[in-house]
Design a protein around this motif. Sequence first.
Motif, PDB file in Angstrom:
ATOM      1  N   VAL A  31       2.845   8.704 -12.518  1.00 48.01           N
ATOM      2  CA  VAL A  31       2.182   7.543 -11.919  1.00 48.01           C
ATOM      3  C   VAL A  31       2.538   6.322 -12.769  1.00 48.01           C
ATOM      4  CG1 VAL A  31      -0.025   6.511 -11.259  1.00 48.01           C
ATOM      5  CG2 VAL A  31       0.285   8.996 -11.091  1.00 48.01           C
ATOM      6  N   SER A  32       2.939   5.238 -12.113  1.00 45.16           N
ATOM      7  CA  SER A  32       3.296   4.031 -12.857  1.00 45.16           C
ATOM      8  C   SER A  32       2.057   3.164 -13.114  1.00 45.16           C
ATOM      9  CB  SER A  32       4.333   3.215 -12.095  1.00 45.16           C
ATOM     10  OG  SER A  32       3.751   2.594 -10.957  1.00 45.16           O
ATOM     11  N   ARG A  33       2.172   2.333 -14.120  1.00 40.48           N
ATOM     12  CA  ARG A  33       1.103   1.366 -14.405  1.00 40.48           C
ATOM     13  C   ARG A  33       0.905   0.451 -13.190  1.00 40.48           C
ATOM     14  NH1 ARG A  33      -1.758  -0.353 -18.536  1.00 40.48           N
ATOM     15  NH2 ARG A  33      -0.634   1.007 -19.959  1.00 40.48           N
ATOM     16  N   GLU A  34       1.993   0.055 -12.555  1.00 35.73           N
ATOM     17  CA  GLU A  34       1.905  -0.825 -11.387  1.00 35.73           C
ATOM     18  C   GLU A  34       1.117  -0.163 -10.258  1.00 35.73           C
ATOM     19  OE1 GLU A  34       4.788  -0.135 -13.046  1.00 35.73           O
ATOM     20  OE2 GLU A  34       5.003  -2.073 -14.049  1.00 35.73           O
ATOM     21  N   GLN A  35       1.347   1.130 -10.034  1.00 35.39           N
ATOM     22  CA  GLN A  35       0.581   1.845  -9.007  1.00 35.39           C
ATOM     23  C   GLN A  35      -0.894   1.905  -9.386  1.00 35.39           C
ATOM     24  OE1 GLN A  35       3.053   5.449  -9.097  1.00 35.39           O
ATOM     25  NE2 GLN A  35       3.136   5.311  -6.856  1.00 35.39           N
ATOM     26  N   THR A  36      -1.170   2.188 -10.641  1.00 33.35           N
ATOM     27  CA  THR A  36      -2.554   2.318 -11.098  1.00 33.35           C
ATOM     28  C   THR A  36      -3.305   1.010 -10.933  1.00 33.35           C
ATOM     29  OG1 THR A  36      -1.836   3.987 -12.692  1.00 33.35           O
ATOM     30  CG2 THR A  36      -3.993   2.987 -13.066  1.00 33.35           C
ATOM     31  N   VAL A  37      -2.741  -0.062 -11.428  1.00 33.67           N
ATOM     32  CA  VAL A  37      -3.380  -1.372 -11.322  1.00 33.67           C
ATOM     33  C   VAL A  37      -3.442  -1.799  -9.854  1.00 33.67           C
ATOM     34  CG1 VAL A  37      -3.171  -3.814 -11.935  1.00 33.67           C
ATOM     35  CG2 VAL A  37      -2.774  -2.044 -13.664  1.00 33.67           C
ATOM     36  N   GLY A  38      -2.372  -1.541  -9.120  1.00 36.26           N
ATOM     37  CA  GLY A  38      -2.356  -1.875  -7.696  1.00 36.26           C
ATOM     38  C   GLY A  38      -3.460  -1.167  -6.934  1.00 36.26           C
ATOM     39  N   TYR A  39      -3.684   0.102  -7.241  1.00 38.53           N
ATOM     40  CA  TYR A  39      -4.757   0.846  -6.575  1.00 38.53           C
ATOM     41  C   TYR A  39      -6.120   0.241  -6.898  1.00 38.53           C
ATOM     42  CZ  TYR A  39      -8.131   4.322  -5.285  1.00 38.53           C
ATOM     43  OH  TYR A  39      -9.236   4.929  -4.742  1.00 38.53           O
ATOM     44  N   PRO A  80      -0.824  15.493   5.145  1.00 35.53           N
ATOM     45  CA  PRO A  80      -1.503  16.785   5.197  1.00 35.53           C
ATOM     46  C   PRO A  80      -0.763  17.904   4.473  1.00 35.53           C
ATOM     47  CG  PRO A  80      -0.976  15.999   7.427  1.00 35.53           C
ATOM     48  CD  PRO A  80      -0.525  14.958   6.465  1.00 35.53           C
ATOM     49  N   GLU A  81       0.528  17.726   4.241  1.00 35.98           N
ATOM     50  CA  GLU A  81       1.314  18.759   3.565  1.00 35.98           C
ATOM     51  C   GLU A  81       1.392  18.551   2.050  1.00 35.98           C
ATOM     52  OE1 GLU A  81       5.032  19.591   5.474  1.00 35.98           O
ATOM     53  OE2 GLU A  81       4.147  19.369   7.465  1.00 35.98           O
ATOM     54  N   VAL A  82       0.783  17.484   1.561  1.00 35.47           N
ATOM     55  CA  VAL A  82       0.779  17.211   0.119  1.00 35.47           C
ATOM     56  C   VAL A  82      -0.663  17.206  -0.358  1.00 35.47           C
ATOM     57  CG1 VAL A  82       1.357  15.530  -1.676  1.00 35.47           C
ATOM     58  CG2 VAL A  82       2.895  15.839   0.282  1.00 35.47           C
ATOM     59  N   MET A  83      -0.978  18.128  -1.242  1.00 36.76           N
ATOM     60  CA  MET A  83      -2.324  18.221  -1.825  1.00 36.76           C
ATOM     61  C   MET A  83      -3.423  18.255  -0.751  1.00 36.76           C
ATOM     62  SD  MET A  83      -1.642  18.486  -5.042  1.00 36.76           S
ATOM     63  CE  MET A  83      -3.241  18.337  -5.780  1.00 36.76           C
ATOM     64  N   ASN A  84      -3.148  18.999   0.316  1.00 34.12           N
ATOM     65  CA  ASN A  84      -4.114  19.177   1.417  1.00 34.12           C
ATOM     66  C   ASN A  84      -4.588  17.867   2.020  1.00 34.12           C
ATOM     67  OD1 ASN A  84      -4.158  22.039   1.301  1.00 34.12           O
ATOM     68  ND2 ASN A  84      -5.448  21.902  -0.525  1.00 34.12           N
ATOM     69  N   GLY A  85      -3.726  16.850   2.006  1.00 33.33           N
ATOM     70  CA  GLY A  85      -4.063  15.583   2.642  1.00 33.33           C
ATOM     71  C   GLY A  85      -4.856  14.628   1.767  1.00 33.33           C
ATOM     72  N   ALA A  86      -5.019  14.965   0.494  1.00 34.99           N
ATOM     73  CA  ALA A  86      -5.735  14.056  -0.419  1.00 34.99           C
ATOM     74  C   ALA A  86      -4.928  12.769  -0.579  1.00 34.99           C
ATOM     75  CB  ALA A  86      -5.930  14.715  -1.779  1.00 34.99           C
ATOM     76  N   LEU A  87      -5.613  11.674  -0.834  1.00 34.02           N
ATOM     77  CA  LEU A  87      -4.957  10.404  -1.127  1.00 34.02           C
ATOM     78  C   LEU A  87      -4.321  10.525  -2.509  1.00 34.02           C
ATOM     79  CD1 LEU A  87      -4.540   7.531   0.008  1.00 34.02           C
ATOM     80  CD2 LEU A  87      -6.564   6.855  -1.288  1.00 34.02           C
ATOM     81  N   ARG A 140       0.814  -1.222   0.000  1.00 38.74           N
ATOM     82  CA  ARG A 140       0.000   0.000   0.000  1.00 38.74           C
ATOM     83  C   ARG A 140       0.848   1.273   0.000  1.00 38.74           C
ATOM     84  NH1 ARG A 140      -5.356   1.339   1.370  1.00 38.74           N
ATOM     85  NH2 ARG A 140      -5.540   3.480   2.086  1.00 38.74           N
ATOM     86  N   GLN A 141       1.952   1.299   0.778  1.00 38.04           N
ATOM     87  CA  GLN A 141       2.787   2.502   0.854  1.00 38.04           C
ATOM     88  C   GLN A 141       3.481   2.810  -0.469  1.00 38.04           C
ATOM     89  OE1 GLN A 141       3.078   0.023   3.214  1.00 38.04           O
ATOM     90  NE2 GLN A 141       2.221   1.008   5.010  1.00 38.04           N
ATOM     91  N   GLN A 142       3.638   1.817  -1.324  1.00 36.34           N
ATOM     92  CA  GLN A 142       4.229   2.041  -2.636  1.00 36.34           C
ATOM     93  C   GLN A 142       3.175   2.495  -3.650  1.00 36.34           C
ATOM     94  OE1 GLN A 142       5.881  -1.975  -2.826  1.00 36.34           O
ATOM     95  NE2 GLN A 142       7.883  -1.026  -3.142  1.00 36.34           N
ATOM     96  N   ILE A 143       1.908   2.297  -3.295  1.00 38.00           N
ATOM     97  CA  ILE A 143       0.810   2.633  -4.208  1.00 38.00           C
ATOM     98  C   ILE A 143       0.253   4.020  -3.895  1.00 38.00           C
ATOM     99  CG2 ILE A 143      -1.493   1.974  -5.005  1.00 38.00           C
ATOM    100  CD1 ILE A 143      -0.699  -0.946  -4.330  1.00 38.00           C
ATOM    101  N   VAL A 144      -0.156   4.233  -2.659  1.00 33.72           N
ATOM    102  CA  VAL A 144      -0.780   5.499  -2.282  1.00 33.72           C
ATOM    103  C   VAL A 144      -0.244   6.001  -0.948  1.00 33.72           C
ATOM    104  CG1 VAL A 144      -2.941   5.114  -3.540  1.00 33.72           C
ATOM    105  CG2 VAL A 144      -2.736   4.308  -1.195  1.00 33.72           C
ATOM    106  N   THR A 145      -0.330   7.314  -0.768  1.00 36.90           N
ATOM    107  CA  THR A 145       0.038   7.938   0.502  1.00 36.90           C
ATOM    108  C   THR A 145      -0.920   9.085   0.788  1.00 36.90           C
ATOM    109  OG1 THR A 145       1.599   9.464  -0.555  1.00 36.90           O
ATOM    110  CG2 THR A 145       2.496   7.400   0.279  1.00 36.90           C
TER     111      THR A 145
END
Length: 69
Positions: A50-58, A11-18, A3-8
């Motif tokens: 964004v990598s394909r692996e992150q996209t599919v992983g999400y 609060p200091e990045v994009m107002n805390g958006a996923l 999960r940490q390699q896919i999404v984070t």
Amino acid sequence: MDRQQIVTRDPEVMNGALVFAGTRVPVEILIQHLAAGDSIDKFLDDFPSVSREQTVGYLEMTLHEAEAA
């Protein structure tokens, strides 16, 4: 990919958006693209950080969580 390699969320990045890990691209943008009928390839062309692996992983992670609910 874990999960940490896919999404984070920070609060200091994009107002805390996923966002996709290592980027400032909110996962909401992927959902908007797919809802509009765009392909994953179109999304990846528009957001090359964004990598394909992150996209599919999400998507797999989201499906797994939905099935567990």
